[in-house]
Motif scaffolding. Structure first.
Motif, mmCIF file in Angstrom:
data_model
loop_
_atom_site.group_PDB
_atom_site.id
_atom_site.type_symbol
_atom_site.label_atom_id
_atom_site.label_comp_id
_atom_site.label_asym_id
_atom_site.label_seq_id
_atom_site.Cartn_x
_atom_site.Cartn_y
_atom_site.Cartn_z
ATOM 1 N N ASP A 91 113.057 33.352 32.827
ATOM 2 C CA ASP A 91 112.937 34.806 32.920
ATOM 3 C C ASP A 91 111.701 35.230 32.127
ATOM 4 O O ASP A 91 111.574 34.922 30.951
ATOM 5 N N SER A 92 110.794 35.943 32.754
ATOM 6 C CA SER A 92 109.549 36.345 32.086
ATOM 7 C C SER A 92 109.687 37.658 31.325
ATOM 8 O O SER A 92 108.714 38.148 30.770
ATOM 9 N N TRP A 97 108.231 37.614 27.741
ATOM 10 C CA TRP A 97 106.765 37.606 27.718
ATOM 11 C C TRP A 97 106.229 38.991 28.095
ATOM 12 O O TRP A 97 105.260 39.470 27.521
ATOM 13 N N ASP A 98 106.870 39.635 29.068
ATOM 14 C CA ASP A 98 106.451 40.978 29.469
ATOM 15 C C ASP A 98 106.616 41.968 28.313
ATOM 16 O O ASP A 98 105.779 42.837 28.107
ATOM 17 N N GLY A 122 105.193 29.067 23.517
ATOM 18 C CA GLY A 122 105.643 28.390 24.728
ATOM 19 C C GLY A 122 105.721 26.897 24.513
ATOM 20 O O GLY A 122 105.355 26.380 23.462
#
Length: 170
Positions: free
Chosen positions: A93-94, A97-98, A143
């Motif tokens: 799920d990004s 990061w968003d 990451g």
């Protein structure tokens, strides 16, 4: 004569027990009072679940055999989650990061999220302990080291600063 079966050592089995840490983030201060679920994740390590109070010493006149101590401000440590993943439909799920990119880009107001860290038993069926933090902000996301041999997509480290931490019942 048969030899008796060895009894399991309860201390040894407790030391080998493993846990899982599940994290749920929800939007702080939603307008209608219902929490907006942000994302769920599972991690292998969690640290920073600590509070430390400053202590102020007061020296009283005429009292030479002791010191009066008062509690001052409480210091909160960042929560550090290691080797985990925020998942969405079987993939990464990004949203995290968003969220971080929005902060870097100066999107206002900066979104704050409350979090629940649930310590699960090895099977994941039972919650052993739960911590809640409020008004969290991600200050560091690392990451994975990409390696074609392993295929890891996990977050190596996530640091979240917050404005309060409580341990709650199961």
């Amino acid at each position: 004569m048969t030899t008796p079966e060895p009894r399991p050592d309860p201390f040894h089995t407790r030391l080998l027990q493993t846990f899982r840490f599940e994290v749920v983030l929800t939007r702080s201060g939603s307008d209608d009072g219902t929490p907006e679920r942000f994302t769920d994740g599972s991690f292998q390590e969690c640290s920073g679940l600590e509070l430390e109070a400053d202590v102020k010493d007061y020296l009283e006149g005429g009292r030479n055999d002791g010191v009066v101590r008062r509690v001052g401000r409480v210091k909160l440590q960042p929560i550090v989650l290691k080797r985990g993943l925020f998942a969405l439909d079987g993939g990464a799920d990004s949203a995290l990061w968003d969220w971080l990119q929005g902060m870097v880009a100066g999107v206002l107001p900066i979104a704050r999220y409350d979090g629940v860290i649930a310590v699960k038993d090895a099977t994941g069926a039972e919650t052993r302990a739960t911590w809640r933090f409020v008004r969290g902000l991600p200050v560091k996301v690392t990451g994975p080291a990409l390696n074609a041999k392993s295929g890891d997509i996990a977050i190596e480290e996530l640091h979240i600063v917050h404005e309060g931490l409580r341990m709650v019942g199961r």
